[in-house]
Each structure stands twice: as structure tokens, then as C-alpha cells.
Design an enzyme around this catalytic site. Structure first.
Site, PDB file in Angstrom:
ATOM      1  N   TYR A 140     110.460  41.778  64.797  1.00 32.77           N
ATOM      2  CA  TYR A 140     111.138  41.308  63.591  1.00 32.77           C
ATOM      3  C   TYR A 140     112.163  42.353  63.124  1.00 32.77           C
ATOM      4  O   TYR A 140     111.854  43.551  63.073  1.00 32.77           O
ATOM      5  CB  TYR A 140     110.078  41.054  62.499  1.00 32.77           C
ATOM      6  CG  TYR A 140     110.664  40.627  61.185  1.00 32.77           C
ATOM      7  CD1 TYR A 140     111.240  39.360  61.042  1.00 32.77           C
ATOM      8  CD2 TYR A 140     110.661  41.471  60.086  1.00 32.77           C
ATOM      9  CE1 TYR A 140     111.797  38.965  59.839  1.00 32.77           C
ATOM     10  CE2 TYR A 140     111.207  41.073  58.874  1.00 32.77           C
ATOM     11  CZ  TYR A 140     111.777  39.820  58.760  1.00 32.77           C
ATOM     12  OH  TYR A 140     112.333  39.429  57.572  1.00 32.77           O
TER      13      TYR A 140
ATOM     14  N   LYS B  23     105.641  33.251  54.798  1.00 34.21           N
ATOM     15  CA  LYS B  23     105.944  32.195  55.753  1.00 34.21           C
ATOM     16  C   LYS B  23     104.824  31.147  55.772  1.00 34.21           C
ATOM     17  O   LYS B  23     104.624  30.486  54.781  1.00 34.21           O
ATOM     18  CB  LYS B  23     106.184  32.825  57.132  1.00 34.21           C
ATOM     19  CG  LYS B  23     107.054  34.090  57.099  1.00 34.21           C
ATOM     20  CD  LYS B  23     108.490  33.839  56.743  1.00 34.21           C
ATOM     21  CE  LYS B  23     109.289  35.101  56.469  1.00 34.21           C
ATOM     22  NZ  LYS B  23     109.260  36.133  57.520  1.00 34.21           N
TER      23      LYS B  23
HETATM   24  C1  PLP Z   1     109.374  37.543  57.527  1.00 34.73           C
HETATM   25  C2  PLP Z   1     108.666  38.401  58.493  1.00 34.73           C
HETATM   26  C3  PLP Z   1     108.260  39.700  58.148  1.00 34.73           C
HETATM   27  C4  PLP Z   1     108.597  40.332  56.815  1.00 34.73           C
HETATM   28  O1  PLP Z   1     108.004  39.649  55.759  1.00 34.73           O
HETATM   29  P1  PLP Z   1     108.603  39.605  54.261  1.00 34.73           P
HETATM   30  O2  PLP Z   1     107.568  38.818  53.532  1.00 34.73           O
HETATM   31  O3  PLP Z   1     109.930  38.911  54.334  1.00 34.73           O
HETATM   32  O4  PLP Z   1     108.723  40.998  53.789  1.00 34.73           O
HETATM   33  C5  PLP Z   1     107.562  40.434  59.099  1.00 34.73           C
HETATM   34  N1  PLP Z   1     107.275  39.930  60.312  1.00 34.73           N
HETATM   35  C6  PLP Z   1     107.662  38.684  60.681  1.00 34.73           C
HETATM   36  C7  PLP Z   1     107.325  38.195  62.048  1.00 34.73           C
HETATM   37  C8  PLP Z   1     108.370  37.883  59.787  1.00 34.73           C
HETATM   38  O5  PLP Z   1     108.757  36.661  60.162  1.00 34.73           O
END
Ligand code: PLP
Length: 388
Positions: free
Chosen positions: A106, A203
Site C-alpha cells: 500500500y 475499508k
Molecule cells: C487504506 C489502506 C491502508 C491505510 O488505511 P487508512 O485507514 O486510510 O489510514 C493500509 N493498507 C491498505 C491495504 C489499505 O487499503
């Protein structure tokens, strides 16, 4: 942790997280506890909670629920996914300690490890973990922490958690798996040998694109306790209100993940046979890197996919403009379908040259398939493809 739900299946654990925990009124849905401080029972006799930076009841219910879903002993909920990864780095690593991370991890994790290593907090090495020689070479440097992220973003490449975890343990490293794309419904990294699992709860776990949160789930209680000391020390924790919303989102996790995945499978089939699509990337496809690993490692192939449009550069804006349902936005895992152009959005911080090496072409789009009616989703893609 409460004894309820220890032997239950994941769908049940998710739905029932924190229910019936109110002894005062018997409310079925848990109360929200905004209080920052908790009354001592008497002199020198604190209760379970004393000050909310360290722990609070609303947050605790989410931590217990996600720990059970992942099969861990404890969890720490933070204010976003990045702060969870930052917390584990601060808690575990000292100058000269090495982190080995995937070359296609990421973007935020890449930036965090890179910038902190440039300040001398620790060292980092990014490797292609599907390249066994490169991986062995990195592990021979005796890293303290190995990050695994599978499937990868945006090409959904899959690596073998069990194998990498074993090799990492052989050199004394701890293994952290970012399980954001799969959720515990489709992949259980702790069972495959990981020591810690992390999520951007922003997510799938919340699933409604209306809060930021992150979590760390542990296999070992002592490690969890040590990291919680750091969480309280630096103050990475999330609010009661967001915790409550997240617990509410979690109730439908299994239902959402399964239905979104069914929808995605139909989108993959549609795109794979469409003449205006050059390539499709999804772990379900035999052409995808790690397809055979995905079949045994995952309980499903997930609802993220990417594809390349055939034709030249001017088809991209036309296609995106014509879409009515798929929304052009960066996130993923919500009930709504989103489309993202990695080259100008999530991966725009990477040089064009590096994107090319990584296989991320300018014609590539990533889709997070939501819960809309599949007939409408396919019709939307169909009509947009007709415009190019
Ligand atoms: C979005 C995401 C993050 C970071 O998360 P946030 O809640 O935006 O800080 C880390 N790892 C993955 C795989 C992501 O999709």
C-alpha cells in the site's frame, strides 16, 4: 474478553459483537461511552477503565469482536490504518532494526517506512516477495519485522503467507499481515503463521465509507500488552463514536463480503469476454500471479479487481465520464462501487518508470465492486464501454 461467541462462526460473531453488554437498562445494542475518565471505586482502586486514551468500553467491544473474527487473543483499535502500522513500527523497531516489506505494498505504508527510515528510526528493504531468491536475500539480513500484503494493490497478486511466515520465523522475524483486502471472512493470516494482523477498518470492516479506523490483532498476549503501552504512550486510539459506528458496520461484514464477491465474479466474467478490455486482473483468474496460492489460502477471491482498457490514451477519460454508477474515488470496500485510476490517483506518487516496472499501465483501472444490483452494474459498464 467476554466468553460469549468463542465457538461461533464468523457471520454470527460479526452480527453479535457487543450485543447485550448493558447491565443498567438491558439495551440490546451496546451503549456509547464518550467519557474520557472513569470513577475509582475507592482510594487506589481503579476499575477496568480509568482514562480513555488507554482504553474505553466502546473501543473494547470492537477490539474483542475483530480479535475473535481473526482468531487472535487481543486487538488494538487505532484512528486509521496508517496509525496502526505506525504504532507497530514504533513499538517494535529500534534504529538499525530492519523491516522487509513488499515492493508493491500500500502506497501509504511504502511512504511511512521510507520516510521513517530516512530519519534513521529503522531500516527498510522493499522486495518482490513472489521472487524467492530476492526474499531469501532480504531475510538473510535478519529483519525484525516482515510485512506481507496479499492480494496486492492494484494487480491483485497473491503471495504465500504460510511459506513466507515460516521463512521469516526461521530468521527470528515477527510477521505482520495487512489483511485489508480480504477481511477475516476470506483469509485468516494468524492461522497461516502470522504474528499480527492489521486492517484499514476504513475499508471493508466498516464498509460504509464514513469513518477512518485501523486495527492490530495479536496472536500473543504479551506482545499485545507491550504494543498497547505504546498506543497509550503516543495516543493513537480512536473515538467512542467512531468505534460505535464501526461495530455497527461490522454486523453485516460476512453478508457484505460474500455478496460483493459474487458481484465481482460476474463483473470479472463480463470484462474478461469484452472486446474493448485488454486484460483483467483478479485472483480468480488462472493468468493472475499467485492464482494457485489464492485457491488454497483464501476462502474466496474477493471483490477488488483491475483491468486495462484496449485502445489509446483518449478512451480512459471518455469511459470514466460515461460511467453512471461506478464512482471515481480512491477508497475501496464500501457498499458502493468505486472505480480508481491508479496512475493518476493511488499510485501517482510513484514515477512513471517505476509504475511501468510494476506493471501499472496508464490504461489500468481498479474497481471495488459494491452491493448494488449486479444487473445495473453490468449495464453501466456495458453502456460506458459502448462510448469508447
Ligand atoms: C487504506 C489502506 C491502508 C491505510 O488505511 P487508512 O485507514 O486510510 O489510514 C493500509 N493498507 C491498505 C491495504 C489499505 O487499503
Amino acid at each position: 474478553m467476554t466468553s460469549q461467541a468463542n465457538n461461533l462462526n464468523q457471520g454470527t460473531i460479526a452480527v453479535r459483537g457487543g450485543l447485550n453488554t448493558d447491565d443498567q437498562y438491558g439495551s440490546v445494542v451496546p451503549v456509547i461511552t464518550p467519557s474520557t475518565c472513569y470513577r475509582y471505586e475507592e482510594f487506589a482502586k481503579p476499575r477496568e477503565f480509568d482514562y480513555a486514551r488507554k482504553a474505553n468500553p466502546s473501543r473494547r467491544l470492537v477490539e474483542e469482536t475483530v480479535a475473535k473474527l481473526e482468531g487472535g487473543v487481543d486487538a488494538i483499535l487505532t484512528n486509521c490504518g496508517m496509525s496502526a502500522i505506525h504504532l507497530i513500527s514504533v513499538a517494535l523497531l529500534a534504529p538499525n532494526d530492519l523491516v522487509v516489506a513488499p515492493h508493491d505494498c500500500y502506497g501509504g505504508s511504502y511512504r511511512l517506512f521510507n520516510s521513517l527510515s530516512q530519519k534513521g528510526y529503522f531500516k527498510v528493504k522493499f522486495v518482490d516477495q513472489s521472487d524467492l531468491v530476492a526474499l531469501q536475500e532480504a531475510l538473510s539480513l535478519h529483519p525484525k519485522l516482515v510485512l506481507i500484503e496479499t492480494p496486492s494493490n492494484p494487480l491483485l497478486r497473491v503471495v504465500d503467507i504460510k511459506k513466507i511466515a515460516q521463512q521469516a520465523h526461521d530468521v527470528g522475524a515477527l510477521v505482520l499481515v495487512d489483511n485489508t483486502f480480504m477481511t477475516p471472512i476470506l483469509q485468516k493470516p494468524l492461522e497461516l503463521g502470522a504474528d499480527i494482523v492489521t486492517h484499514s477498518c476504513t475499508k471493508f470492516l466498516n464498509g460504509h465509507s464514513d469513518l477512518l479506523a485501523g486495527i492490530l490483532v495479536f496472536k500473543d498476549q504479551q506482545l499485545a500488552t507491550d504494543v498497547l503501552w505504546w498506543a497509550n504512550n503516543i495516543g493513537t486510539l480512536t473515538s467512542s463514536f467512531d468505534s460505535y459506528l464501526l461495530l455497527r458496520g461490522l454486523r453485516t461484514l460476512a453478508a457484505r463480503v460474500n455478496l460483493q464477491q459474487d458481484n465481482a465474479q460476474k463483473v470479472v466474467a463480463f470484462l474478461a469476454s469484452h472486446p474493448k478490455i485488454a486484460k483483467v486482473f483478479h485472483p480468480s483468474l488462472p493468468t493472475n500471479l499467485g492464482h494457485d496460492i489464492a485457491k488454497k489460502q483464501q476462502k474466496g477471491f474477493g471483490s477488488l479487481l483491475s483491468f486495462e482498457l484496449a485502445g489509446d490514451a483518449d478512451v480512459m477519460p471518455k469511459f470514466l465520464k460515461a460511467l453512471n454508477i461506478f464512482t471515481l474515488a480512491q477508497s475501496l470496500g464500501g457498499v458502493e462501487s468505486l472505480v480508481c485510476h491508479p496512475a493518476t490517483m493511488t499510485h501517482s506518487g510513484i514515477s512513471a518508470e517505476a509504475r511501468k516496472t510494476a506493471g501499472i499501465s496508464d490504461q489500468l483501472l481498479r474497481i471495488s465492486v459494491g452491493l448494488e444490483d449486479i444487473t445495473d452494474l453490468l449495464a453501466d459498464l456495458q453502456q460506458a464501454l459502448e462510448t469508447i
